[in-house]
Design a protein around this motif. Sequence first.
Motif, PDB file in Angstrom:
ATOM      1  N   THR A 210       0.849  -1.185   0.000  1.00  0.00           N
ATOM      2  CA  THR A 210       0.000   0.000   0.000  1.00  0.00           C
ATOM      3  C   THR A 210       0.887   1.239   0.000  1.00  0.00           C
ATOM      4  OG1 THR A 210      -1.636  -1.210   1.317  1.00  0.00           O
ATOM      5  CG2 THR A 210      -1.896   1.182   1.165  1.00  0.00           C
ATOM      6  N   LEU A 211       0.614   2.165  -0.895  1.00  0.00           N
ATOM      7  CA  LEU A 211       1.434   3.377  -1.020  1.00  0.00           C
ATOM      8  C   LEU A 211       1.231   4.293   0.190  1.00  0.00           C
ATOM      9  CD1 LEU A 211       0.940   4.270  -4.798  1.00  0.00           C
ATOM     10  CD2 LEU A 211       2.728   2.885  -3.741  1.00  0.00           C
ATOM     11  N   PRO A 212       2.165   5.214   0.411  1.00  0.00           N
ATOM     12  CA  PRO A 212       2.041   6.139   1.550  1.00  0.00           C
ATOM     13  C   PRO A 212       0.709   6.888   1.533  1.00  0.00           C
ATOM     14  CG  PRO A 212       4.207   6.325   0.546  1.00  0.00           C
ATOM     15  CD  PRO A 212       3.413   5.430  -0.344  1.00  0.00           C
ATOM     16  N   VAL A 213       0.211   7.203   2.715  1.00  0.00           N
ATOM     17  CA  VAL A 213      -1.110   7.823   2.828  1.00  0.00           C
ATOM     18  C   VAL A 213      -1.137   9.240   2.264  1.00  0.00           C
ATOM     19  CG1 VAL A 213      -1.849   6.433   4.792  1.00  0.00           C
ATOM     20  CG2 VAL A 213      -0.551   8.542   5.184  1.00  0.00           C
ATOM     21  N   ASP A 214       0.023   9.874   2.141  1.00  0.00           N
ATOM     22  CA  ASP A 214       0.021  11.249   1.628  1.00  0.00           C
ATOM     23  C   ASP A 214      -0.143  11.305   0.115  1.00  0.00           C
ATOM     24  OD1 ASP A 214       2.476  10.311   0.796  1.00  0.00           O
ATOM     25  OD2 ASP A 214       3.662  11.754   1.930  1.00  0.00           O
ATOM     26  N   ASP A 215      -0.100  10.117  -0.540  1.00  0.00           N
ATOM     27  CA  ASP A 215      -0.365  10.024  -1.983  1.00  0.00           C
ATOM     28  C   ASP A 215       0.493  11.002  -2.785  1.00  0.00           C
ATOM     29  OD1 ASP A 215      -1.586   8.920  -4.202  1.00  0.00           O
ATOM     30  OD2 ASP A 215      -3.253  10.332  -4.186  1.00  0.00           O
ATOM     31  N   ARG A 216       1.756  11.062  -2.435  1.00  0.00           N
ATOM     32  CA  ARG A 216       2.644  12.031  -3.088  1.00  0.00           C
ATOM     33  C   ARG A 216       2.963  11.614  -4.521  1.00  0.00           C
ATOM     34  NH1 ARG A 216       5.775   9.499   0.848  1.00  0.00           N
ATOM     35  NH2 ARG A 216       7.420   8.108   0.076  1.00  0.00           N
ATOM     36  N   LEU A 242      -8.627  -0.551  -2.588  1.00  0.00           N
ATOM     37  CA  LEU A 242      -8.499  -0.688  -1.128  1.00  0.00           C
ATOM     38  C   LEU A 242      -9.858  -0.731  -0.427  1.00  0.00           C
ATOM     39  CD1 LEU A 242      -5.549   1.617   0.002  1.00  0.00           C
ATOM     40  CD2 LEU A 242      -5.865  -0.792   0.591  1.00  0.00           C
ATOM     41  N   LYS A 243     -10.902  -0.373  -1.162  1.00  0.00           N
ATOM     42  CA  LYS A 243     -12.272  -0.333  -0.618  1.00  0.00           C
ATOM     43  C   LYS A 243     -12.444   0.791   0.402  1.00  0.00           C
ATOM     44  CE  LYS A 243     -12.699  -5.356  -1.290  1.00  0.00           C
ATOM     45  NZ  LYS A 243     -13.239  -5.275  -2.636  1.00  0.00           N
ATOM     46  N   THR A 244     -11.616   1.827   0.267  1.00  0.00           N
ATOM     47  CA  THR A 244     -11.727   2.992   1.152  1.00  0.00           C
ATOM     48  C   THR A 244     -12.120   4.248   0.382  1.00  0.00           C
ATOM     49  OG1 THR A 244      -9.362   3.435   0.892  1.00  0.00           O
ATOM     50  CG2 THR A 244     -10.036   2.077   2.773  1.00  0.00           C
ATOM     51  N   GLY A 245     -12.305   4.134  -0.922  1.00  0.00           N
ATOM     52  CA  GLY A 245     -12.672   5.278  -1.739  1.00  0.00           C
ATOM     53  C   GLY A 245     -12.078   5.153  -3.130  1.00  0.00           C
ATOM     54  N   LEU A 246     -12.662   5.884  -4.068  1.00  0.00           N
ATOM     55  CA  LEU A 246     -12.162   5.850  -5.440  1.00  0.00           C
ATOM     56  C   LEU A 246     -10.720   6.347  -5.503  1.00  0.00           C
ATOM     57  CD1 LEU A 246     -15.261   7.219  -7.398  1.00  0.00           C
ATOM     58  CD2 LEU A 246     -14.347   4.899  -7.458  1.00  0.00           C
ATOM     59  N   GLY A 247      -9.902   5.658  -6.288  1.00  0.00           N
ATOM     60  CA  GLY A 247      -8.512   6.062  -6.455  1.00  0.00           C
ATOM     61  C   GLY A 247      -7.570   5.525  -5.405  1.00  0.00           C
ATOM     62  N   HIS A 248      -8.079   4.725  -4.473  1.00  0.00           N
ATOM     63  CA  HIS A 248      -7.230   4.137  -3.435  1.00  0.00           C
ATOM     64  C   HIS A 248      -6.988   2.667  -3.760  1.00  0.00           C
ATOM     65  CE1 HIS A 248      -9.064   7.302  -0.470  1.00  0.00           C
ATOM     66  NE2 HIS A 248      -8.292   7.844  -1.407  1.00  0.00           N
ATOM     67  N   TYR A 249      -5.724   2.287  -3.872  1.00  0.00           N
ATOM     68  CA  TYR A 249      -5.375   0.937  -4.313  1.00  0.00           C
ATOM     69  C   TYR A 249      -4.260   0.338  -3.466  1.00  0.00           C
ATOM     70  CZ  TYR A 249      -7.829   2.454  -8.539  1.00  0.00           C
ATOM     71  OH  TYR A 249      -8.766   2.931  -9.412  1.00  0.00           O
ATOM     72  N   PHE A 250      -4.213  -0.993  -3.456  1.00  0.00           N
ATOM     73  CA  PHE A 250      -3.007  -1.681  -3.031  1.00  0.00           C
ATOM     74  C   PHE A 250      -2.466  -2.446  -4.226  1.00  0.00           C
ATOM     75  CE2 PHE A 250      -6.248  -4.923  -2.201  1.00  0.00           C
ATOM     76  CZ  PHE A 250      -5.637  -6.117  -2.532  1.00  0.00           C
ATOM     77  N   PHE A 251      -1.201  -2.794  -4.181  1.00  0.00           N
ATOM     78  CA  PHE A 251      -0.543  -3.424  -5.314  1.00  0.00           C
ATOM     79  C   PHE A 251      -0.049  -4.820  -4.934  1.00  0.00           C
ATOM     80  CE2 PHE A 251      -0.446   1.058  -6.058  1.00  0.00           C
ATOM     81  CZ  PHE A 251      -0.662   1.195  -7.422  1.00  0.00           C
ATOM     82  N   ILE A 252      -0.260  -5.776  -5.848  1.00  0.00           N
ATOM     83  CA  ILE A 252       0.235  -7.139  -5.668  1.00  0.00           C
ATOM     84  C   ILE A 252       1.438  -7.297  -6.594  1.00  0.00           C
ATOM     85  CG2 ILE A 252      -0.307  -9.587  -5.801  1.00  0.00           C
ATOM     86  CD1 ILE A 252      -3.190  -7.210  -5.910  1.00  0.00           C
TER      87      ILE A 252
END
Length: 290
Positions: A210-216, A242-252
């Motif tokens: 999961t990328l940093p929360v600041d989405d830099r 991520l199921k927390t909102g549009l544009g939020h992802y985790f990577f496999i």
Amino acid sequence: MGKQTFESRVAYLGPEASFTHLAAGEAFAGEWLMPYTTIPECIEAVSNGEVEFAVVPLENALEGSVPLTLDYLFHDVELHVCAEILSPIEQHFMVHPEQVVNKENIEMVLSHPHALAQCHKYLYYRFRGVPLEQTTSTAAAAKYVSEHPELTIAAIGNDFSAKKYGLTIVEANIHDFHFNHTRFFVLQKANLKLDKKGHDETPKTTLMITLPVDDRSGALHQVLSVFAWRQLNLSKIESRPLKTGLGHYFFIMDVQEDEQTPMMLGAIEELRALGCAVKSLGTYFTYKKE
């Protein structure tokens, strides 16, 4: 791959004669194979200690990943992959032996959604307009057809399910593309590789990042650079919501290296220093079913 020296309880996506059952039988010949109705039930069986292992489908060469498997492993359980199995997939069109099926009288075609998609062209040109019914597995479709001889319906599945449930294969190998393989994960609680004869020599590690929360800006580029300068080969990268909102992802990410090597340990440490959350599913070998 040879037989285990101890008896293991192994959950698989059933019922009997599913593609997952065939994969489980390859890895655990002679062991106690236990069918479950859904992928989450298989995974929970390991997590709850009902079984030692679970075999679940992860990815198909034609239809891509199985989202339910990936999401459940990320959000709901703490399990490890101890092996993966690559199995060739052949889809056949089968009916009850008491039925004569053609385009004019077929009422419905049943199968797993991935199997229906793998045979899209065949179904479109041969049975256009006929309803398609999704089932939990190809074997479940075959079982249903066998139990309803009064219905003019058909199933798509493997030849083992046709034999198991007494169906007649009307047409074989109806999948749209020749190279049709499915990748299965073997799951367990312990982070240990299943080391038996017949596996590929190169180990593989699956990371969920999961990328940093600041989405830099440039965060994903930084993540990929962690592997690039260490010359760690990524054989797969995929994103899931991520199921927390549009544009939020985790990577496999699949990395062709053991997670305990210095380079991999350093890569994981650097990812966390960058503010990434890293979940490792463990290191495992690949077994290819012929």
